[in-house]
Design a protein around this motif. Structure first.
Motif, short mmCIF file in Angstrom:
data_model
loop_
_atom_site.label_atom_id
_atom_site.label_comp_id
_atom_site.label_asym_id
_atom_site.label_seq_id
_atom_site.Cartn_x
_atom_site.Cartn_y
_atom_site.Cartn_z
N MET A 92 0.98 -1.14 -0.36
CA MET A 92 0.10 0.38 -0.28
C MET A 92 0.81 1.56 -0.38
N TYR A 93 1.60 1.13 0.34
CA TYR A 93 3.10 2.49 1.43
C TYR A 93 2.94 2.58 -0.65
N GLU A 94 3.99 1.42 -1.40
CA GLU A 94 4.51 1.70 -2.83
C GLU A 94 3.66 1.92 -3.84
N THR A 95 2.17 1.45 -3.96
CA THR A 95 0.96 2.49 -4.80
C THR A 95 0.34 3.42 -4.56
N GLY A 96 1.50 4.50 -2.93
CA GLY A 96 0.30 5.07 -2.74
C GLY A 96 -0.81 5.72 -1.79
N GLU A 97 -1.52 3.98 -1.89
CA GLU A 97 -3.07 3.79 -1.55
C GLU A 97 -2.45 3.66 0.49
N LEU A 98 -1.13 3.70 1.07
CA LEU A 98 -1.06 4.17 2.37
C LEU A 98 -1.63 5.35 2.79
N LEU A 99 -0.74 6.28 1.50
CA LEU A 99 -0.54 7.80 3.01
C LEU A 99 -2.54 8.20 2.10
N GLU A 100 -3.13 7.34 0.98
CA GLU A 100 -4.61 7.79 0.35
C GLU A 100 -5.42 7.48 1.24
N MET A 101 -5.44 5.77 2.20
CA MET A 101 -6.06 5.49 3.06
C MET A 101 -6.10 6.63 4.59
N LEU A 102 -4.54 7.10 4.51
CA LEU A 102 -4.55 8.01 6.30
C LEU A 102 -5.44 9.23 6.01
N ASN A 103 -5.33 9.95 4.43
CA ASN A 103 -5.80 11.11 4.34
C ASN A 103 -6.81 10.83 4.59
N THR A 104 -7.66 10.46 4.03
CA THR A 104 -8.77 9.71 3.81
C THR A 104 -9.52 9.66 5.30
N LYS A 105 -8.80 8.54 6.32
CA LYS A 105 -9.08 8.70 7.81
C LYS A 105 -9.05 9.89 8.14
N GLY A 106 -8.53 10.98 7.96
CA GLY A 106 -8.22 12.39 8.41
C GLY A 106 -6.92 12.24 9.32
N ILE A 107 -6.17 11.49 9.18
CA ILE A 107 -4.69 10.89 9.83
C ILE A 107 -3.23 12.39 9.31
N ASP A 108 -2.93 12.86 10.47
CA ASP A 108 -1.65 13.73 9.71
C ASP A 108 -1.15 13.38 9.73
N VAL A 109 0.00 13.82 8.44
CA VAL A 109 0.71 12.09 7.73
C VAL A 109 1.59 13.81 8.19
N GLN A 110 3.25 13.64 7.50
CA GLN A 110 4.31 15.18 7.59
C GLN A 110 5.26 15.22 6.34
N ILE A 111 4.63 14.10 5.66
CA ILE A 111 5.09 14.78 4.71
C ILE A 111 3.91 14.40 3.16
N GLY A 112 5.05 14.97 2.14
CA GLY A 112 3.67 15.55 1.05
C GLY A 112 2.61 14.04 0.46
N GLU A 113 1.90 14.67 -0.28
CA GLU A 113 1.70 13.16 -1.19
C GLU A 113 2.03 13.22 -2.63
N GLU A 114 3.15 13.11 -2.88
CA GLU A 114 4.14 13.61 -3.81
C GLU A 114 5.00 12.60 -3.30
N ALA A 115 4.93 11.88 -1.72
CA ALA A 115 6.24 11.20 -1.81
C ALA A 115 5.78 9.55 -2.02
#
Lengths: 115, 77
Positions: A92-115
């Protein structure tokens, strides 16, 4: 075997914290390569998480497998939902799904979506 | 404890006869495998469900005899 007391303890943990990782060892000193890999991904993504060392608690170590119907540890829960183990988190991290999921669920992440 | 790659493949194919199974012995020690399974049986399933289906096919060995099995699943393209 998953007794009611253990089930409740697991449930309380995932109810009270947005991102919970059941792992072997601690983030600073993981005692299994799979646990270390998930800690690595979460740290890289910059998400705050609570870790629970199953090696310190045999009841949770066995109980969590039944709780989630998942035979291995680590196990990641986000907002009360079982997300998966090491392979799934990595994929999920490699495909970008992990960030997407965290964003969807409103979890704070410290790097941008481009990562 | 370890398990032969051929045995892993056999168990998976028993449950998913159409599966394309690739197994790599990561360290050459018969104990650290990467397994890639493609099957039409996974269509419409989430990743967690797909992995659970493979774990079920392995009949309880995952998490016991098989500690180090990196799993990837998908449907044939």
């Amino acid at each position: 075997m998953l007794d009611d007391n253990t089930r409740q303890r697991i449930q309380d943990e995932i109810d009270s914290t947005d991102v919970v990782l059941f792992m072997k060892g601690t983030p600073v000193f993981p005692q299994c390569g799979f646990s270390a890999a998930v800690v690595g991904v979460l740290s890289h993504v910059g998400v705050k998480f609570k870790s629970i060392n199953v090696l310190e608690d045999p009841a949770v170590r066995e109980g969590i497998k039944e709780f989630s119907n998942w035979p291995t540890i680590p196990q990641l829960y986000v907002k009360n939902e079982f997300v998966g183990g090491c392979d799934i988190i990595r994929e999920m991290y490699e495909t970008g799904e992990l960030l997407e999921m965290l964003n969807t669920k409103g979890i704070d992440v410290q790097i941008g979506e481009e990562a | 404890m370890a398990m032969e790659a051929g045995e892993i493949e056999r168990l998976i194919k028993e449950t998913f006869p159409d599966a394309e199974v690739t197994i790599e012995d990561l360290r050459g020690d018969g104990d650290h495998y990467a397994c890639h399974v493609l099957s039409s049986a996974f269509e419409g399933k989430t990743r967690i469900q797909q992995h659970q289906m493979v774990y079920a096919a392995l009949q309880g060995r995952m998490g016991t005899e098989l500690h180090a099995l990196a799993l990837q699943t998908g449907t044939p393209s």
